[in-house]
Write an enzyme that holds these catalytic residues in place. Structure first.
Site, mmCIF file in Angstrom:
data_model
loop_
_atom_site.group_PDB
_atom_site.id
_atom_site.type_symbol
_atom_site.label_atom_id
_atom_site.label_comp_id
_atom_site.label_asym_id
_atom_site.label_seq_id
_atom_site.Cartn_x
_atom_site.Cartn_y
_atom_site.Cartn_z
ATOM 1 N N SER A 241 0.823 -1.223 0.000
ATOM 2 C CA SER A 241 0.000 0.000 0.000
ATOM 3 C C SER A 241 0.852 1.265 0.000
ATOM 4 O O SER A 241 0.535 2.239 -0.713
ATOM 5 C CB SER A 241 -0.984 -0.005 1.168
ATOM 6 O OG SER A 241 -0.341 -0.286 2.383
ATOM 7 N N HIS A 317 5.999 -12.740 7.276
ATOM 8 C CA HIS A 317 6.178 -11.340 6.868
ATOM 9 C C HIS A 317 7.368 -11.253 5.913
ATOM 10 O O HIS A 317 8.318 -12.008 6.032
ATOM 11 C CB HIS A 317 6.426 -10.435 8.083
ATOM 12 C CG HIS A 317 6.164 -9.002 7.782
ATOM 13 N ND1 HIS A 317 7.121 -8.163 7.273
ATOM 14 C CD2 HIS A 317 5.030 -8.269 7.873
ATOM 15 C CE1 HIS A 317 6.592 -6.975 7.081
ATOM 16 N NE2 HIS A 317 5.322 -7.001 7.438
ATOM 17 N N ARG A 326 3.102 -4.895 16.684
ATOM 18 C CA ARG A 326 1.702 -4.476 16.556
ATOM 19 C C ARG A 326 0.770 -5.593 17.049
ATOM 20 O O ARG A 326 -0.298 -5.335 17.577
ATOM 21 C CB ARG A 326 1.398 -4.111 15.089
ATOM 22 C CG ARG A 326 2.284 -2.983 14.566
ATOM 23 C CD ARG A 326 2.110 -2.775 13.074
ATOM 24 N NE ARG A 326 2.496 -3.944 12.300
ATOM 25 C CZ ARG A 326 2.361 -4.068 10.986
ATOM 26 N NH1 ARG A 326 1.847 -3.075 10.285
ATOM 27 N NH2 ARG A 326 2.742 -5.165 10.356
HETATM 28 N N1 CMX Z 1 1.553 -19.925 5.688
HETATM 29 C C1 CMX Z 1 1.954 -20.810 4.751
HETATM 30 N N2 CMX Z 1 2.996 -20.570 3.933
HETATM 31 C C2 CMX Z 1 3.680 -19.424 4.096
HETATM 32 C C3 CMX Z 1 3.335 -18.473 5.066
HETATM 33 C C4 CMX Z 1 2.207 -18.757 5.882
HETATM 34 N N3 CMX Z 1 1.763 -17.891 6.796
HETATM 35 N N4 CMX Z 1 4.194 -17.440 4.990
HETATM 36 C C5 CMX Z 1 5.061 -17.727 3.990
HETATM 37 N N5 CMX Z 1 4.745 -18.929 3.447
HETATM 38 C C6 CMX Z 1 5.377 -19.579 2.303
HETATM 39 C C7 CMX Z 1 5.293 -18.677 1.080
HETATM 40 O O1 CMX Z 1 4.029 -18.793 0.451
HETATM 41 C C8 CMX Z 1 6.442 -19.210 0.246
HETATM 42 O O2 CMX Z 1 6.025 -20.405 -0.333
HETATM 43 P P1 CMX Z 1 6.533 -20.870 -1.826
HETATM 44 O O3 CMX Z 1 8.021 -20.941 -1.731
HETATM 45 O O4 CMX Z 1 5.847 -22.160 -2.031
HETATM 46 O O5 CMX Z 1 6.075 -19.777 -2.751
HETATM 47 C C9 CMX Z 1 7.497 -19.547 1.312
HETATM 48 O O6 CMX Z 1 6.761 -19.743 2.541
HETATM 49 C C10 CMX Z 1 8.534 -18.481 1.531
HETATM 50 O O7 CMX Z 1 7.870 -17.258 1.814
HETATM 51 P P2 CMX Z 1 8.574 -16.130 2.712
HETATM 52 O O8 CMX Z 1 9.805 -15.695 1.989
HETATM 53 O O9 CMX Z 1 8.701 -16.591 4.105
HETATM 54 O O10 CMX Z 1 7.455 -14.995 2.720
HETATM 55 P P3 CMX Z 1 7.189 -13.848 1.627
HETATM 56 O O11 CMX Z 1 8.074 -12.706 1.952
HETATM 57 O O12 CMX Z 1 7.228 -14.397 0.234
HETATM 58 O O13 CMX Z 1 5.677 -13.472 1.932
HETATM 59 C C11 CMX Z 1 3.818 -12.973 3.290
HETATM 60 C C12 CMX Z 1 5.321 -12.739 3.075
HETATM 61 C C13 CMX Z 1 3.341 -12.051 4.409
HETATM 62 C C14 CMX Z 1 3.076 -12.630 2.001
HETATM 63 C C15 CMX Z 1 3.605 -14.455 3.683
HETATM 64 O O14 CMX Z 1 4.263 -14.715 4.901
HETATM 65 C C16 CMX Z 1 2.140 -14.852 3.785
HETATM 66 O O15 CMX Z 1 1.540 -15.201 2.763
HETATM 67 N N6 CMX Z 1 1.531 -14.779 5.026
HETATM 68 C C17 CMX Z 1 0.106 -15.041 5.194
HETATM 69 C C18 CMX Z 1 -0.713 -13.833 4.732
HETATM 70 C C19 CMX Z 1 -0.558 -12.689 5.708
HETATM 71 O O16 CMX Z 1 -0.667 -12.821 6.915
HETATM 72 N N7 CMX Z 1 -0.341 -11.473 5.158
HETATM 73 C C20 CMX Z 1 -0.305 -10.234 5.964
HETATM 74 C C21 CMX Z 1 1.070 -9.596 6.054
HETATM 75 C C22 CMX Z 1 1.025 -8.317 6.839
HETATM 76 C C23 CMX Z 1 0.287 -7.231 6.088
HETATM 77 O O17 CMX Z 1 0.771 -6.809 5.017
HETATM 78 O O18 CMX Z 1 -0.794 -6.826 6.510
#
Ligand code: CMX
Length: 438
Positions: A241, A317, A326
């Site tokens: 955002s 994250h 937070r």
């Molecule tokens: N559950 C399952 N798998 C997860 C995960 C979770 N909570 N968090 C990361 N992973 C997976 C990723 O999908 C990725 O999988 P692939 O290699 O198969 O593509 C792998 O672990 C590595 O990811 P990462 O490097 O640890 O995380 P990213 O930086 O790519 O993504 C985020 C960060 C937040 C998008 C991810 O942790 C996620 O999808 N979390 C759940 C959604 C969420 O809570 N989002 C809110 C974030 C805060 C906000 O912006 O408001």
């Protein structure tokens, strides 16, 4: 010129000159290198943005102009006898880098109150949508409808000098922030409360008035809104955002255009929409297992979610590598006001159970909860149970940070953003050439 606006001009305009000189003298200093892997990793870790309002440390979490969340809760002005900070004060802090007094906050409240009337056509634009339209879509469209009033767009058309861009932008930002709670509350009441709207109440603060217009007048809910709108306001510049606001704004799109675009990014389930997904996931788990699920049952449900190729919402994250402060601020609030709430206790049990399971996958870089893991349970406690609306609350708060940053972008004359992209062919050739010359 309003007081806050004059202070901003006195600070930002000389700094713009200073920074130009700094870049002239130091522009060639190397900051590091990046790798082929980085090109595929969503630009994580690459320093390519300047955002003054807040800075994120992977282990410590966010600091707003140097202040941590516990420090903000202690130091930002509060309503007399209040316990939570006033988000208007955080806007002042993010904009000027100085801790406001209570009078500074009252001045912002008075200014925003004088601008708070939302043009009728904005409500008409929202009303034109089917009532089941997702609240974030309604929100984005409502913000777009306010663009008809953009002072920046008008001034640009009339041929404003680029050194003055910040001035009509300041007017737009002030109007947008003043009107946003009314638009958000309108969407809530329209969608879930039979269009029985509640007028703003004079004398209330920004967050208190928002709670009032939503229809939640409990003192504790006012406190929750003040905390909520403070902690969601900013998370440095690279999150979807904030980055979208900066990117779209860099084309000299006005604040309404840039912020509406940002809200479309916030509406993604990997970003802000995760707050509704968390509570949806928890409620689905409870439906499947029954009330008071045990830690073993929660663990099984997490395994089941991962096995289905889904993410566990509220965990992980892109930058953080520890529990999000937070999340902890919300947990502290819950310990004070609702320690026995069933859903809150499920959230706390997930916090115990989920990290080792996520860690054991070996690929998730951060197994700890983020801001979205806790917020829904707090809102549900007070009866705000329409979880599709939760991301709008996040959006109202996020406006404070990204709009403060946009003002700095305008004052510093930030250039259009245009990073270089390459093709896979280009990467292969470049890697080959490097190997041959090595
Ligand atoms: N559950 C399952 N798998 C997860 C995960 C979770 N909570 N968090 C990361 N992973 C997976 C990723 O999908 C990725 O999988 P692939 O290699 O198969 O593509 C792998 O672990 C590595 O990811 P990462 O490097 O640890 O995380 P990213 O930086 O790519 O993504 C985020 C960060 C937040 C998008 C991810 O942790 C996620 O999808 N979390 C759940 C959604 C969420 O809570 N989002 C809110 C974030 C805060 C906000 O912006 O408001």
């Amino acid at each position: 010129m309003g007081n806050l606006k004059a202070k901003f001009a006195a600070k930002a305009l000389p700094l713009s000159t200073e920074i130009k000189q700094f870049v002239k003298e130091n522009g060639q200093v190397a900051l590091g290198t990046f790798t082929v892997e980085d090109v595929y990793a969503g630009m994580k870790g690459i320093i390519g943005l300047l955002t003054e309002t807040s800075l994120l440390d992977a282990n410590e979490g966010i600091r707003f102009r140097g202040y941590s969340i516990p420090e903000l809760r202690a130091l930002l002005p509060k309503v007399p006898g209040g316990t939570e900070p006033l988000p208007e004060g955080l806007f002042y802090l993010m904009l000027l880098g100085e801790m406001p007094t209570y009078d500074d906050v009252l001045a912002i409240q008075a200014d925003w109150n004088s601008r708070a009337e939302v043009p009728q056509h904005v409500f008409a634009a929202i009303d034109a949508l089917p009532v089941h339209t997702h609240p974030m879509t309604q929100f984005s469209i409502g913000i777009m409808a306010m663009q008809t009033d953009s002072q920046f767009a008008k001034a640009y058309r009339e041929g404003i000098n680029k050194k003055d861009y910040w001035d009509p932008t300041f007017e737009d930002v002030s109007n947008l922030l003043a009107r946003l709670p009314r638009v958000a509350a309108y969407i809530y009441r329209r969608t879930y409360k039979n269009s029985e709207h509640i007028a703003p109440q004079e004398g209330l603060d920004w967050a208190g008035n928002f709670a009032h217009m939503l229809g939640f007048d409990q003192v504790e809910f006012y406190k929750l809104m003040r905390l909520y709108l403070t902690i969601h306001a900013d998370h440095e510049g690279g999150n979807v955002s904030a980055h979208t606001t900066h990117l779209v704004g860099s084309a000299l799109s006005d604040p309404y255009l840039a912020f509406s675009a940002a809200m479309n990014g916030l509406a993604g389930p990997l970003h802000g929409l995760a707050n509704q997904e968390v509570i949806r996931w928890v409620l689905e788990m409870r439906e499947e297992i029954g009330q008071h699920p045990s830690k073993e049952q929660i663990a099984d449900y997490i395994h089941q979610t991962l096995k289905a190729g889904k993410v566990v919402p509220g965990y992980g994250h892109a930058v953080l590598r520890k529990t999000d402060p937070r999340f902890l601020a919300q947990q502290e609030f819950a310990k004070t006001y609702m320690p026995d709430d069933e859903l809150v206790n499920i959230v706390w049990n997930i916090y115990e159970v989920a990290p080792p399971i996520l860690e054991s996958t070996g690929k998730i870089k951060n197994p700890w909860p983020n801001v979205d893991a806790h917020s829904g349970a707090l809102l549900l406690h007070y009866g705000l149970n329409e979880y599709d609306f939760y991301t709008v609350l996040f959006g109202v708060s996020r406006a404070l940070g990204v709009m403060a940053s946009m003002l700095w972008d305008r004052a510093l004359g930030s250039p259009i953003e245009r990073p270089k992209s390459v093709t896979y062919e280009w990467l292969k050739k470049t890697v080959e050439a490097k190997k041959t010359s090595a």
